[in-house]
Design an enzyme around this catalytic site. Structure first.
Site, short mmCIF file in Angstrom:
data_model
loop_
_atom_site.label_atom_id
_atom_site.label_comp_id
_atom_site.label_asym_id
_atom_site.label_seq_id
_atom_site.Cartn_x
_atom_site.Cartn_y
_atom_site.Cartn_z
N ASP A 220 32.28 -15.31 -22.71
CA ASP A 220 31.11 -14.69 -23.33
C ASP A 220 29.95 -15.67 -23.48
O ASP A 220 28.81 -15.26 -23.65
CB ASP A 220 31.47 -14.10 -24.70
N ASN B 12 4.92 2.31 -55.39
CA ASN B 12 3.64 1.94 -56.00
C ASN B 12 2.62 1.42 -54.99
O ASN B 12 1.48 1.11 -55.34
CB ASN B 12 3.85 0.91 -57.12
N HIS C 195 1.51 -8.36 -59.71
CA HIS C 195 2.85 -8.34 -59.11
C HIS C 195 3.67 -9.53 -59.54
O HIS C 195 4.77 -9.38 -60.07
CB HIS C 195 2.75 -8.31 -57.58
N ILE D 35 2.29 -1.35 -53.46
CA ILE D 35 1.83 -2.74 -53.60
C ILE D 35 2.98 -3.70 -53.36
O ILE D 35 4.10 -3.50 -53.85
CB ILE D 35 1.25 -2.99 -55.01
N HIS E 13 13.13 -9.09 -58.85
CA HIS E 13 12.02 -9.88 -59.40
C HIS E 13 11.49 -9.25 -60.67
O HIS E 13 10.89 -9.94 -61.51
CB HIS E 13 10.90 -10.02 -58.37
N GLU F 26 26.74 -6.07 -39.70
CA GLU F 26 27.40 -7.23 -40.31
C GLU F 26 26.84 -7.55 -41.70
O GLU F 26 27.59 -7.82 -42.64
CB GLU F 26 27.25 -8.46 -39.41
N HIS G 97 37.22 -15.39 -33.26
CA HIS G 97 36.53 -15.98 -32.11
C HIS G 97 35.75 -17.21 -32.59
O HIS G 97 34.53 -17.27 -32.54
CB HIS G 97 35.65 -14.96 -31.41
N HIS H 70 27.78 -16.24 -27.98
CA HIS H 70 28.88 -15.80 -28.82
C HIS H 70 29.76 -16.95 -29.30
O HIS H 70 30.67 -16.73 -30.11
CB HIS H 70 29.76 -14.80 -28.05
N HIS I 212 7.17 -11.59 -63.07
CA HIS I 212 6.62 -10.41 -62.42
C HIS I 212 6.49 -9.27 -63.43
O HIS I 212 7.45 -8.51 -63.64
CB HIS I 212 7.53 -9.98 -61.26
#
Length: 678
Positions: A477, A193, A268, A195, A74, A419, A469, A481, A34
């Site tokens: 639940d 940029n 790119h 792009i 990249h 998370e 759990h 879950h 790149h």
């Protein structure tokens, strides 16, 4: 600091062009990579790396160095060019071997592989999240160790990000938290940029990015010309004075200097081509051969002398700190080295013995909290947290103090419902040094954070993921879950230890093993429901850390072996008692960490799991396929091949066949099949 005059009166654009030329040449030789981002951000990088970044190429691990993260990984040739030109041990031949087997210049920057790389980046947005963790570590460590007149922790974290990083949802999670916590030494450069791979981003990314970051509580500097050194320098100076994290929005041209491809997605992710590179050299006024950098330009880039002076100054200040605060200085050095306390072996052994002697029936999530109560006072490097589930994960202990904008020196982070952000921030904390981060959520929601867990394993860093759990045992639940495939997914991740303990003693062993491990992360998979304590002798106590051991045995050679983890160990023992009453010789194995067990020598594994004993049954409330490695084609696995249901745990165990009767039946069926073949 003010931007100094360039060495030998070289103009800054020429210095930046050295980065552009090396980047486009390396990508062209590799025929892969790149070039656009390195060419577009070269001017920003020149100002930052030559005038502001406090680093020492001769000692990339100097504790008080500034941290730099290339989140848009990249564009790795940008970082490799900067490291090479600044004087790091990254020879020109390695740039010529960009993206080749075993080169020090892989396709994306890799921590621990290329000198000077602070974090493995490439999955967009995670480098930014790591940078938040690095900045959080600096702020917290400074509050814990700095004393009046002795600021031994005082550095900035800089990150480069692109449109892709800001489109990824993790950027919202971590930047929101960074603003809330007021991480004032975090400075992010946005390469605006316009792009991405598909073309001009305005069709799919029209956010008002400055307004978004202001809403987070960031200091935002807009409309900076990313190709004007004076504007960039002024923006950095302004950001360094801010009491909030800063976003510097730099308008740039991707592929700057390329006459026919600049400003388009054509540059790119593909080489420019020989003809376009020749035209670019002419347009930039860079008349040198591929990979050639004149001596005067190299001298202007070289930061070795300046970096050594910065480190010498810090070392002098640290010696003054040591004279004034010798105990704190020794503790700082221990934590920076990643070493556990000198009496750790005695402490950990006593912890296991205490747990065994107490013989308590506890959910392993509660056992984990009890272990933290014991370890927290002796391990101040523990920096805990939870994704808004502390009362359920039980990741807080009595000495936990929340980190906030007002309280920088705490030891617990309320990550909120983030998370993925939490996990990637923890990776940044681990990368910084001085801390061992742990953070909790439900095992099911590991799925939100999956790639950050993988990145911790790839980098080989000590991040502790606490997942509670752990099965259908969480009950009402329901299937949204109740984890099924998550344990298997964790175990399939290279360089990740996954612990699923069966009682308080195994939970303590899991924590101690995870803390002792310095070459990779660990996942602690814990139950909601209570688990009975199991009897053990001293030998068994030591064998827990091997990942698998004989918990209950018979006289002589066993006829059938039951293997289990977590809550299912008690089920296996109850079934073994029934089978023994029917005259069968039964061995029960607890395998809290199959990765550790697999690493043991063949003699130990064969002693625990004799190859000649082919009648084997594994029991675990999770996706079953991985267990066939241990039970073989002749054995059986009692697991979960469907999603769960919503009901009380006891009803679910009966419904899905996690009963003594089912285990007994499967063991007898395996024996009958084997008998029928003899």
């Amino acid at each position: 600091m003010n931007a100094p005059e360039a060495c030998n009166k070289l103009d800054r654009r020429t210095l930046a062009n050295a980065v552009r030329a090396l980047s486009m040449d390396a990508v062209q030789r590799a025929n892969s990579g790149h070039p656009g981002a390195p060419m577009g951000m070269a001017d920003i990088a020149e100002v930052l790396w030559r005038d502001h970044l406090r680093h020492n190429p001769a000692n990339p691990d100097w504790p008080d160095r500034d941290r730099f993260v290339l989140s848009n990984g990249h564009g790795s040739m940008l970082l490799y060019s900067l490291l090479h030109l600044s004087g790091y041990d990254l020879p020109l031949d390695e740039l010529k071997r960009f993206r080749q087997l075993h080169s020090k210049t892989p396709g994306h920057p890799e921590y621990g592989y290329t000198v000077g790389v602070e974090s493995t980046t490439g999955p967009l947005g995670q480098g930014l999240a790591n940078a938040v963790g690095l900045a959080l570590a600096e702020r917290t460590l400074a509050a814990q160790f700095n004393r009046p007149g002795h600021a031994i922790v005082n550095h900035h974290t800089y990150a480069f990000v692109g449109d892709g990083c800001l489109m990824e949802g993790i950027s919202h999670e971590v930047c929101s938290l960074a603003g809330t916590l007021g991480l004032d030494k975090l400075i992010v450069f946005y390469d605006d940029n316009g792009i991405s791979i598909d073309g001009e981003v305005e069709g799919w990314f029209s956010d008002d990015t400055p307004a978004r970051f202001r809403a987070y509580g960031w200091h935002v500097i807009e409309a900076v010309d990313g190709h004007d050194a004076a504007s960039i320098d002024a923006a950095v100076e302004e950001a360094r004075q801010s009491a909030r994290p800063s976003l510097i929005c730099c308008r740039t041209t991707i592929g700057f200097g390329s006459p026919n491809k600049a400003g388009s997605h054509d540059c790119h992710g593909a080489p420019l081509g020989d003809d376009e590179i020749a035209a670019t050299r002419e347009a930039l006024g860079w008349p040198y051969a591929p990979f050639e950098v004149p001596d005067d330009i190299r001298a202007a880039w070289d930061r070795r002398d300046a970096g050594a002076a910065l480190e010498r100054d810090w070392l002098q200040r640290f010696e003054a700190y040591r004279a004034a605060h010798p105990l704190l200085a020794a503790e700082f050095e221990r934590r920076e080295a990643g070493e556990l306390p000198a009496n750790w072996k005695t402490l950990s052994q006593q912890l296991l013995r205490n747990c065994q002697q107490q013989s308590r029936t506890l959910a392993s999530r509660k056992s984990s909290q009890q272990v933290l109560e014991a370890l927290g006072p002796v391990l101040p490097e523990l920096l805990g947290g939870s994704a808004d589930l502390a009362p359920s994960n039980l990741t807080q202990w009595s000495g936990s103090q929340a980190v906030s904008a007002e309280i920088a020196g705490g030891n617990y982070v309320h990550y909120g419902v983030r998370e993925f952000g939490m996990s990637a921030i923890m990776n940044g904390l681990a990368l910084h040094g001085g801390f061992i981060p742990y953070g909790g959520t439900f095992l099911m929601f590991m799925e939100y954070a999956r790639n950050a867990v993988r990145m911790a394993a790839l980098m080989g860093i000590r991040t502790l993921f606490v997942y509670t759990h752990d099965s259908i045992g969480l009950g009402e639940d329901g299937p949204t879950h109740q984890p099924i495939e998550q344990i298997a997914s964790l175990r399939q991740t290279p360089n990740l230890d996954t612990w699923r303990p069966c009682d308080e003693t195994e939970t303590a062993a899991a924590w101690c093993s995870a803390l002792e491990r310095t070459d990779g992360p660990s996942a602690l998979v814990l139950s909601r429901q209570n688990l009975p304590a199991q009897p053990r002798d001293e030998q068994q106590l030591g064998d827990i850390r091997r990942g698998g051991y004989i918990l209950s045995d018979c006289t002589g050679v066993p006829q059938v072996i039951l293997l289990a983890t977590g809550s299912e160990v008690a089920l296996a023992l109850a079934a073994a008692e029934r089978l023994t009453g029917k005259g069968l010789a039964v061995r029960v194995l607890s395998l809290p960490c199959v990765e550790r067990f697999a690493q043991q020598d063949a003699a130990y594994r064969d002693a625990v799991l004799p190859p000649a004993v082919r009648a084997r049954v594994a029991i675990e409330m999770a996706q079953p396929d991985g267990w066939y490695r241990w039970v073989g084609l002749d054995g059986a696995v009692i697991g979960m091949s469907t999603f769960g249901e919503s009901a009380p745990a006891a009803d679910l165990f009966a419904h899905f066949g996690f009963t003594v009767e089912r285990v007994e039946s499967e063991a007898q069926a395996v024996l009958a099949r084997l008998d029928g073949r003899t």
